[in-house]
Design an enzyme around this catalytic site. Sequence first.
Site, PDB file in Angstrom:
ATOM      1  N   HIS A 286       2.033  13.052  -6.662  1.00  0.00           N
ATOM      2  CA  HIS A 286       1.575  12.142  -5.602  1.00  0.00           C
ATOM      3  C   HIS A 286       2.468  10.908  -5.518  1.00  0.00           C
ATOM      4  O   HIS A 286       2.008   9.798  -5.244  1.00  0.00           O
ATOM      5  CB  HIS A 286       0.119  11.714  -5.861  1.00  0.00           C
ATOM      6  CG  HIS A 286      -0.685  11.515  -4.612  1.00  0.00           C
ATOM      7  ND1 HIS A 286      -1.623  12.412  -4.181  1.00  0.00           N
ATOM      8  CD2 HIS A 286      -0.693  10.519  -3.686  1.00  0.00           C
ATOM      9  CE1 HIS A 286      -2.187  11.991  -3.065  1.00  0.00           C
ATOM     10  NE2 HIS A 286      -1.626  10.830  -2.736  1.00  0.00           N
TER      11      HIS A 286
ATOM     12  N   TYR B  43      -8.035  16.519   1.948  1.00  0.00           N
ATOM     13  CA  TYR B  43      -8.780  15.996   0.814  1.00  0.00           C
ATOM     14  C   TYR B  43     -10.131  16.691   0.872  1.00  0.00           C
ATOM     15  O   TYR B  43     -10.844  16.598   1.875  1.00  0.00           O
ATOM     16  CB  TYR B  43      -8.933  14.477   0.907  1.00  0.00           C
ATOM     17  CG  TYR B  43      -7.651  13.722   0.647  1.00  0.00           C
ATOM     18  CD1 TYR B  43      -6.982  13.862  -0.557  1.00  0.00           C
ATOM     19  CD2 TYR B  43      -7.123  12.864   1.608  1.00  0.00           C
ATOM     20  CE1 TYR B  43      -5.800  13.172  -0.805  1.00  0.00           C
ATOM     21  CE2 TYR B  43      -5.950  12.162   1.369  1.00  0.00           C
ATOM     22  CZ  TYR B  43      -5.294  12.325   0.156  1.00  0.00           C
ATOM     23  OH  TYR B  43      -4.137  11.641  -0.085  1.00  0.00           O
TER      24      TYR B  43
ATOM     25  N   GLN C  42      -3.113  18.775   5.705  1.00  0.00           N
ATOM     26  CA  GLN C  42      -3.471  18.483   4.318  1.00  0.00           C
ATOM     27  C   GLN C  42      -4.927  18.077   4.267  1.00  0.00           C
ATOM     28  O   GLN C  42      -5.375  17.237   5.049  1.00  0.00           O
ATOM     29  CB  GLN C  42      -2.592  17.363   3.758  1.00  0.00           C
ATOM     30  CG  GLN C  42      -2.997  16.886   2.366  1.00  0.00           C
ATOM     31  CD  GLN C  42      -4.011  15.751   2.394  1.00  0.00           C
ATOM     32  OE1 GLN C  42      -4.163  15.065   3.400  1.00  0.00           O
ATOM     33  NE2 GLN C  42      -4.727  15.558   1.302  1.00  0.00           N
TER      34      GLN C  42
ATOM     35  N   ARG D 196      15.076  11.530  -2.003  1.00  0.00           N
ATOM     36  CA  ARG D 196      15.683  10.439  -1.253  1.00  0.00           C
ATOM     37  C   ARG D 196      17.025  10.825  -0.626  1.00  0.00           C
ATOM     38  O   ARG D 196      17.457  10.178   0.339  1.00  0.00           O
ATOM     39  CB  ARG D 196      15.910   9.215  -2.167  1.00  0.00           C
ATOM     40  CG  ARG D 196      14.632   8.582  -2.727  1.00  0.00           C
ATOM     41  CD  ARG D 196      13.785   7.959  -1.646  1.00  0.00           C
ATOM     42  NE  ARG D 196      12.599   7.286  -2.188  1.00  0.00           N
ATOM     43  CZ  ARG D 196      11.433   7.884  -2.403  1.00  0.00           C
ATOM     44  NH1 ARG D 196      11.289   9.179  -2.127  1.00  0.00           N
ATOM     45  NH2 ARG D 196      10.403   7.212  -2.888  1.00  0.00           N
TER      46      ARG D 196
ATOM     47  N   LYS E  50      -1.659  21.366  -3.690  1.00  0.00           N
ATOM     48  CA  LYS E  50      -0.741  20.241  -3.902  1.00  0.00           C
ATOM     49  C   LYS E  50      -1.206  19.405  -5.091  1.00  0.00           C
ATOM     50  O   LYS E  50      -2.379  19.038  -5.177  1.00  0.00           O
ATOM     51  CB  LYS E  50      -0.675  19.364  -2.648  1.00  0.00           C
ATOM     52  CG  LYS E  50       0.268  18.185  -2.752  1.00  0.00           C
ATOM     53  CD  LYS E  50       0.355  17.437  -1.428  1.00  0.00           C
ATOM     54  CE  LYS E  50       1.321  16.266  -1.503  1.00  0.00           C
ATOM     55  NZ  LYS E  50       0.780  15.145  -2.308  1.00  0.00           N
TER      56      LYS E  50
ATOM     57  N   TYR F  36       0.834  -1.202   0.000  1.00  0.00           N
ATOM     58  CA  TYR F  36       0.000   0.000   0.000  1.00  0.00           C
ATOM     59  C   TYR F  36       0.871   1.255   0.000  1.00  0.00           C
ATOM     60  O   TYR F  36       0.578   2.232  -0.689  1.00  0.00           O
ATOM     61  CB  TYR F  36      -0.929   0.006   1.211  1.00  0.00           C
ATOM     62  CG  TYR F  36      -1.879   1.183   1.203  1.00  0.00           C
ATOM     63  CD1 TYR F  36      -3.072   1.134   0.492  1.00  0.00           C
ATOM     64  CD2 TYR F  36      -1.565   2.355   1.886  1.00  0.00           C
ATOM     65  CE1 TYR F  36      -3.938   2.217   0.454  1.00  0.00           C
ATOM     66  CE2 TYR F  36      -2.418   3.445   1.860  1.00  0.00           C
ATOM     67  CZ  TYR F  36      -3.596   3.372   1.147  1.00  0.00           C
ATOM     68  OH  TYR F  36      -4.431   4.460   1.097  1.00  0.00           O
TER      69      TYR F  36
ATOM     70  N   ARG G 271       1.456   7.842  -7.544  1.00  0.00           N
ATOM     71  CA  ARG G 271       0.360   6.974  -7.097  1.00  0.00           C
ATOM     72  C   ARG G 271      -0.967   7.246  -7.799  1.00  0.00           C
ATOM     73  O   ARG G 271      -1.923   6.501  -7.593  1.00  0.00           O
ATOM     74  CB  ARG G 271       0.169   7.123  -5.583  1.00  0.00           C
ATOM     75  CG  ARG G 271       1.298   6.534  -4.785  1.00  0.00           C
ATOM     76  CD  ARG G 271       1.188   6.844  -3.295  1.00  0.00           C
ATOM     77  NE  ARG G 271      -0.012   6.335  -2.675  1.00  0.00           N
ATOM     78  CZ  ARG G 271      -0.178   5.084  -2.268  1.00  0.00           C
ATOM     79  NH1 ARG G 271       0.777   4.189  -2.465  1.00  0.00           N
ATOM     80  NH2 ARG G 271      -1.292   4.698  -1.667  1.00  0.00           N
TER      81      ARG G 271
ATOM     82  N   ARG H 168      -4.505   1.363  -8.950  1.00  0.00           N
ATOM     83  CA  ARG H 168      -3.345   0.807  -8.261  1.00  0.00           C
ATOM     84  C   ARG H 168      -3.465  -0.719  -8.215  1.00  0.00           C
ATOM     85  O   ARG H 168      -4.100  -1.287  -7.321  1.00  0.00           O
ATOM     86  CB  ARG H 168      -3.255   1.386  -6.840  1.00  0.00           C
ATOM     87  CG  ARG H 168      -3.178   2.914  -6.819  1.00  0.00           C
ATOM     88  CD  ARG H 168      -3.272   3.486  -5.409  1.00  0.00           C
ATOM     89  NE  ARG H 168      -3.347   4.930  -5.431  1.00  0.00           N
ATOM     90  CZ  ARG H 168      -3.546   5.683  -4.355  1.00  0.00           C
ATOM     91  NH1 ARG H 168      -3.735   5.098  -3.165  1.00  0.00           N
ATOM     92  NH2 ARG H 168      -3.588   7.002  -4.445  1.00  0.00           N
TER      93      ARG H 168
END
Length: 444
Positions: free
Chosen positions: A330, A173, A171, A372, A306, A67, A333, A208
């Site tokens: 994202h 939604y 954040q 990273r 975003k 996930y 994703r 996904r």
Amino acid sequence: MAAAPTTRPRRMTHDQDQFRTPQAFTSWALSLYASRKPPLLGTVRLGEELEEKVKEKFKDNLGAYRYVAGSAGSNSTHRANRAAFDKWKIVPRMLVDATHRKIETTLFGTKYPSPVILAPIGVQGILHADAELATARGAAKVGVPYTMSTASSRSIELVAKASGMGPRWYQMYWPRDNRIVLSLLGRAREQRFKVLLVTLDTMLLGFRPHDIDTVYLPFIHGVGAQVGFSDPAFMEINKAQVTEEYPPFPYDPARDDKLFFSGDEEMKRKVHLSSEWMKQINSGVFRTWEELKFLRDNWEGPLVLKGIQRVEDAEMAYQAGMDGIVVSNHGGRQVDGALSSLAALEEIMKSPVVKGAQAEGKFTVLFDSGIRTGSDIIKAMALGAQAVLLGRPYAYGLALAGEDGVEAVIRSLLCDLEATLGLAGYTSLEQVQGKGDKIISREV
């Protein structure tokens, strides 16, 4: 399953002033050498190596690992995000006095000890028993803003309490019902969340395969719906009592399915309320630019969009009165085969409208998707970003060692950034930000 290791290195503590002393973050590495004890998670390579450790730890619960690690479709956008950084190379300069360095960053009038913000990641309750509370505490120890997701498995109030005096952003939604929007904004404001990020690219979940093939969706059983379950407006609409209860760890979908199909009333209630919450935050109803006015009228603090990837959208965000954007796909994703986030940043920063507003301090450009390493941060900032969001790596740290794992990942990244900045011949991020080809070169 996700208990922290029993043997831990000696913990370094810093107050906010100590964050701002020269070499505050590279001293972390020196302290490890001096103590003769390796960092909590070993040699933290924030890409594949850390991910592999999580995959091994969750070998009996691969749904949770997939996930977090998985992306849309063939994962091509996720791969593109990382590959884009390899196309740019830092060109170090020599005989520059970089003895004293700082990586402080000012965003929306607030000075932070670094340019790193923890990205919003929901459903952290599938990774560790302490979920978002551990992440909030780990971030606070390093002075890094934690961005709480609307899909969190703990309430806004519990996360704020865990964060303490640490900086925190929220954040959202975007719910369909404005009564719920106002309630969420009011709760975030009351709990001193400074910045509001509104995610635009997830009006519905992306395709996904890793989740679809295993029918793994924690929201179905109420995991990641805790912001809704604790929201007065949402619960009143659904004629239910507000609760701050949160799901047990580890999340076991087979167990919850068994409860539901056997007629367990409590599980049936959770499934019903979760379904109603998903209809609010992943409704499939796509918002328009005109609707931003409602958010602007009801949020007094910095308001950031975003998911911006196009030049025209970045310009429209500024013209709509937004305070900034997060250039993001994202983490790959949502849309398979999309432009890498770094390539999108490069194009957006060619806009005279965006660059002019940024130079005047009227518009902030943040970057997300693919960070990273310390050199990644330098490259993104050289291309015009003012700060970056870190996502999956800290979630892996949480999965492996909870609060201490989150802290270890952040400190490793900031140590890398500060050392690389000096070795590249610079003493501050101001010397790098927006300087483009004076700092980096595209390798062909």
